[in-house]
Structure formats: structure tokens, C-alpha cells
Design an enzyme around this catalytic site. Structure first.
Site, PDB file in Angstrom:
ATOM      1  CB  THR A   1     -67.573  22.701  25.269  1.00 44.32           C
ATOM      2  OG1 THR A   1     -67.748  23.503  24.091  1.00 44.32           O
ATOM      3  CG2 THR A   1     -66.188  22.073  25.258  1.00 44.32           C
TER       4      THR A   1
ATOM      5  CE1 TYR B   1     -64.071  30.286  18.114  1.00 41.90           C
ATOM      6  CE2 TYR B   1     -63.559  28.751  16.343  1.00 41.90           C
ATOM      7  CZ  TYR B   1     -63.572  29.062  17.688  1.00 41.90           C
ATOM      8  OH  TYR B   1     -63.086  28.154  18.608  1.00 41.90           O
TER       9      TYR B   1
HETATM   10  P1  NAD Z   1     -67.409  27.480  26.617  1.00 42.53           P
HETATM   11  O1  NAD Z   1     -68.397  28.450  26.089  1.00 42.53           O
HETATM   12  O2  NAD Z   1     -67.878  26.333  27.436  1.00 42.53           O
HETATM   13  O3  NAD Z   1     -66.246  28.222  27.428  1.00 42.53           O
HETATM   14  C1  NAD Z   1     -65.795  29.512  27.106  1.00 42.53           C
HETATM   15  C2  NAD Z   1     -65.691  30.288  28.405  1.00 42.53           C
HETATM   16  O4  NAD Z   1     -65.157  31.589  28.120  1.00 42.53           O
HETATM   17  C3  NAD Z   1     -67.056  30.475  29.060  1.00 42.53           C
HETATM   18  O5  NAD Z   1     -67.030  30.038  30.398  1.00 42.53           O
HETATM   19  C4  NAD Z   1     -67.301  31.969  28.920  1.00 42.53           C
HETATM   20  O6  NAD Z   1     -68.069  32.522  29.975  1.00 42.53           O
HETATM   21  C5  NAD Z   1     -65.889  32.514  28.903  1.00 42.53           C
HETATM   22  N1  NAD Z   1     -65.854  33.844  28.290  1.00 42.53           N
HETATM   23  C6  NAD Z   1     -66.447  34.229  27.131  1.00 42.53           C
HETATM   24  N2  NAD Z   1     -66.240  35.528  26.904  1.00 42.53           N
HETATM   25  C7  NAD Z   1     -65.501  35.988  27.948  1.00 42.53           C
HETATM   26  C8  NAD Z   1     -64.982  37.262  28.290  1.00 42.53           C
HETATM   27  N3  NAD Z   1     -65.201  38.345  27.505  1.00 42.53           N
HETATM   28  N4  NAD Z   1     -64.283  37.390  29.428  1.00 42.53           N
HETATM   29  C9  NAD Z   1     -64.069  36.315  30.226  1.00 42.53           C
HETATM   30  N5  NAD Z   1     -64.544  35.075  29.951  1.00 42.53           N
HETATM   31  C10 NAD Z   1     -65.250  34.926  28.831  1.00 42.53           C
HETATM   32  O7  NAD Z   1     -66.664  26.935  25.329  1.00 42.53           O
HETATM   33  P2  NAD Z   1     -65.414  25.976  25.145  1.00 42.53           P
HETATM   34  O8  NAD Z   1     -65.746  25.142  23.983  1.00 42.53           O
HETATM   35  O9  NAD Z   1     -64.965  25.344  26.407  1.00 42.53           O
HETATM   36  O10 NAD Z   1     -64.348  27.052  24.657  1.00 42.53           O
HETATM   37  C11 NAD Z   1     -63.120  27.300  25.310  1.00 42.53           C
HETATM   38  C12 NAD Z   1     -62.113  27.745  24.261  1.00 42.53           C
HETATM   39  O11 NAD Z   1     -61.886  26.655  23.373  1.00 42.53           O
HETATM   40  C13 NAD Z   1     -62.603  28.915  23.394  1.00 42.53           C
HETATM   41  O12 NAD Z   1     -61.533  29.806  23.188  1.00 42.53           O
HETATM   42  C14 NAD Z   1     -62.997  28.231  22.095  1.00 42.53           C
HETATM   43  O13 NAD Z   1     -62.903  29.091  20.994  1.00 42.53           O
HETATM   44  C15 NAD Z   1     -61.985  27.104  22.046  1.00 42.53           C
HETATM   45  N6  NAD Z   1     -62.333  25.980  21.177  1.00 42.53           N
HETATM   46  C16 NAD Z   1     -63.504  25.306  21.348  1.00 42.53           C
HETATM   47  C17 NAD Z   1     -63.807  24.240  20.506  1.00 42.53           C
HETATM   48  C18 NAD Z   1     -65.102  23.470  20.629  1.00 42.53           C
HETATM   49  O14 NAD Z   1     -65.451  22.715  19.697  1.00 42.53           O
HETATM   50  N7  NAD Z   1     -65.834  23.573  21.737  1.00 42.53           N
HETATM   51  C19 NAD Z   1     -62.910  23.854  19.508  1.00 42.53           C
HETATM   52  C20 NAD Z   1     -61.713  24.575  19.368  1.00 42.53           C
HETATM   53  C21 NAD Z   1     -61.431  25.621  20.218  1.00 42.53           C
END
Ligand code: NAD
Length: 252
Positions: free
Chosen positions: A192, A157
Site C-alpha cells: 500500500t 505503532y
Molecule cells: P494507507 O496510508 O494507504 O491508508 C490509511 C488511510 O487512513 C489513509 O487513506 C489515510 O488518509 C487515513 N487516515 C490516516 N489518519 C487518519 C485520520 N486521523 N482520520 C481519518 N483517516 C485517516 O495505508 P494502509 O496500508 O492501507 O493502512 C490501512 C490500515 O492497515 C492501517 O490501520 C494500517 O496500520 C494497517 N496495516 C497496514 C499494513 C501494511 O503493510 N500496509 C500492515 C498491517 C496493518
């Protein structure tokens, strides 16, 4: 503050839930017409609830890591919108969190890189001809504080988010002459479905003992970077980690 986004058109990836869905809601509240993309069919439910100027958001399902699907759905969503001003690259996976490097399967490593890095590249590449035609186009990449700092058991990651952030910088430099801004948000823990699953906290973060932000708070940062209000801001990353990464190891 008027964010001057009314009437603009945005494509948001990863919009079925979490930060992507919150961003779609925040942009819709600013009068932005939306095309939403996700691998999960629930993206259609999010889209149906976001009506701007009487028009519901368009949506499409695809695995962004698959080049053919990514190209086809990005094209279809831009066609549905008629043009494209804004691109938010939020789709991502966390991979085998908690797994030591020597136990990390090659397939897991490759999948995390394929979705988080290659997926963003494919979506931006496909959207660029439309963005080049736009007035004040902006791209926002959802990276992570994991692009800068590391926790054990999250090597794929972290590597993917560092690569994604550098891809965003490279794109910003390359596209600046064309007027396309590219910035990133780098939040620490956001409440999330992804973080709840990774940390084994299905009930949420009450009493967690570390700072956690909401998806709506990240969406506000993304809206600012999409807005012409941030016109001078380019090739940068908003690190929203409550200042944690600025702390020193010095035992004062
Ligand atoms: P989440 O799992 O709720 O959302 C991620 C979304 O991406 C999901 O709806 C999933 O279906 C979609 N997805 C995954 N693989 C895919 C693919 N191959 N094609 C199309 N869609 C795809 O998680 P989130 O926390 O909302 O994450 C959103 C972004 O934020 C991610 O990039 C994650 O790395 C980043 N992020 C999250 C956090 C956290 O703590 N939640 C912190 C920093 C960054």
C-alpha cells in the site's frame, strides 16, 4: 460462495486508499451500500467510482482523532445510508517508523495512539446505536501483526496496534449479548502507499525477499468477517503473515 451481504450498509474508515479502498471495492462487489470516511479528500474519488443499485457511495472527510469531527461525520454517513450493519475501522498511521525510542517525540507517540486507538474508539462508540439496531451486525478492526511481534524503530505503532486489538476483544465481549460481532485482521506487510513509504520502496515490492500480500487479499479477509458466513467467529484475529510469526528461533 454467496457472502449474503447484498443490500447491507457499511461504513469504512481510511477508505481513500490502500486496504480501506480495496475493502470498499470488495464490499461494493458484494452489493453492500457504502459510506466512506477518510482524512484525505481523495475519499470522494473512491466513493464516486463505487455505485451500488444506482447509488454512489457516500463519503466524508474528517480527522478521526478529533472527537467532534469524528462524531459529526459518522452521524452524517449513517444518515446518508439510512442504517448501518457493518463497520470497518481501517484508518491508521504508521508514525515515526525507523526511529529509536529515545529519539521518538512525544507528539509523534501521541498522534499514533490518537489516530490508531482513540480514532477507532470514537468511530465505534458513535456507530454503536445504529449497529445495535441491525440484523447480524459486524465490526472489523484493521490491526496488524505488529500487535503480536515487533521490529526495531516501530514502538509507537506496535503499542497502538496491540491496544487496538485488545479494544476489539473488549468490545466483542461486551457486545456479544447484543449480537454485535467484533473481529480483527492482523496482516504483515501489505503493498500500500503506507508500506511503500515506510520502507522506501516507491516502485513496489518486486524481489523484496519477504512475503507481501495485496490490499485486495486483506479485503477478502475483511469481507469474510463482515459476512454472516462467519457467524460463529467473534473476538478473534486473523493473523495473515504467511506463517512467519509461527517460526521458532531454534537453529534446526
Ligand atoms: P494507507 O496510508 O494507504 O491508508 C490509511 C488511510 O487512513 C489513509 O487513506 C489515510 O488518509 C487515513 N487516515 C490516516 N489518519 C487518519 C485520520 N486521523 N482520520 C481519518 N483517516 C485517516 O495505508 P494502509 O496500508 O492501507 O493502512 C490501512 C490500515 O492497515 C492501517 O490501520 C494500517 O496500520 C494497517 N496495516 C497496514 C499494513 C501494511 O503493510 N500496509 C500492515 C498491517 C496493518
Amino acid at each position: 460462495m454467496d457472502m449474503r451481504l447484498t443490500g447491507r450498509r457499511a461504513l469504512v474508515t481510511g477508505a481513500a486508499g490502500g486496504i480501506g479502498a480495496a475493502t470498499a471495492r470488495a464490499l461494493a462487489a458484494e452489493g453492500v451500500r457504502l459510506g466512506l470516511l477518510d482524512a484525505a479528500p481523495a475519499v470522494a474519488v473512491v466513493a464516486a467510482g463505487l455505485v451500488v443499485d444506482g447509488v454512489p457511495a457516500a463519503s466524508a472527510c474528517a480527522d478521526l482523532a478529533d472527537p467532534d469531527s469524528a462524531a459529526a461525520v459518522v452521524d452524517a454517513l449513517i444518515a446518508a445510508l439510512g442504517a448501518l450493519d457493518l463497520l470497518v475501522l481501517c484508518a491508521g498511521v504508521s508514525g515515526p517508523v525507523g526511529t529509536p525510542i529515545e529519539e521518538t517525540a512525544l507528539a509523534d507517540w501521541e498522534r499514533v495512539l490518537a489516530v490508531n486507538v482513540t480514532g477507532a474508539f470514537l468511530a465505534l462508540r458513535q456507530a454503536l446505536p445504529a449497529l445495535r439496531e441491525a440484523d447480524a451486525p459486524a465490526v472489523v478492526v484493521v490491526a496488524s501483526d505488529s500487535a503480536f511481534v515487533a521490529a526495531p524503530g516501530m514502538a509507537p505503532y506496535g503499542a497502538s496496534k496491540a491496544a487496538l486489538l485488545q479494544f476489539a476483544r473488549a468490545a466483542a465481549v461486551e457486545l456479544a449479548p447484543a449480537g454485535v460481532r467484533v473481529n480483527a485482521v492482523c496482516p504483515s506487510v501489505v503493498d500500500t502507499p503506507m508500506s511503500r513509504g515506510d520502507l522506501g520502496l516507491p516502485g513496489g515490492f518486486d524481489g523484496a525477499g519477504y512475503p507481501v500480500q495485496t490490499a485486495a487479499e486483506v479485503a477478502d479477509q475483511i469481507v469474510f468477517l463482515c459476512s454472516p458466513r462467519s457467524r460463529p467467529v467473534n473476538a478473534t484475529a486473523i493473523v495473515s503473515d504467511f506463517g512467519v510469526s509461527a517460526g521458532s528461533g531454534f537453529p534446526a
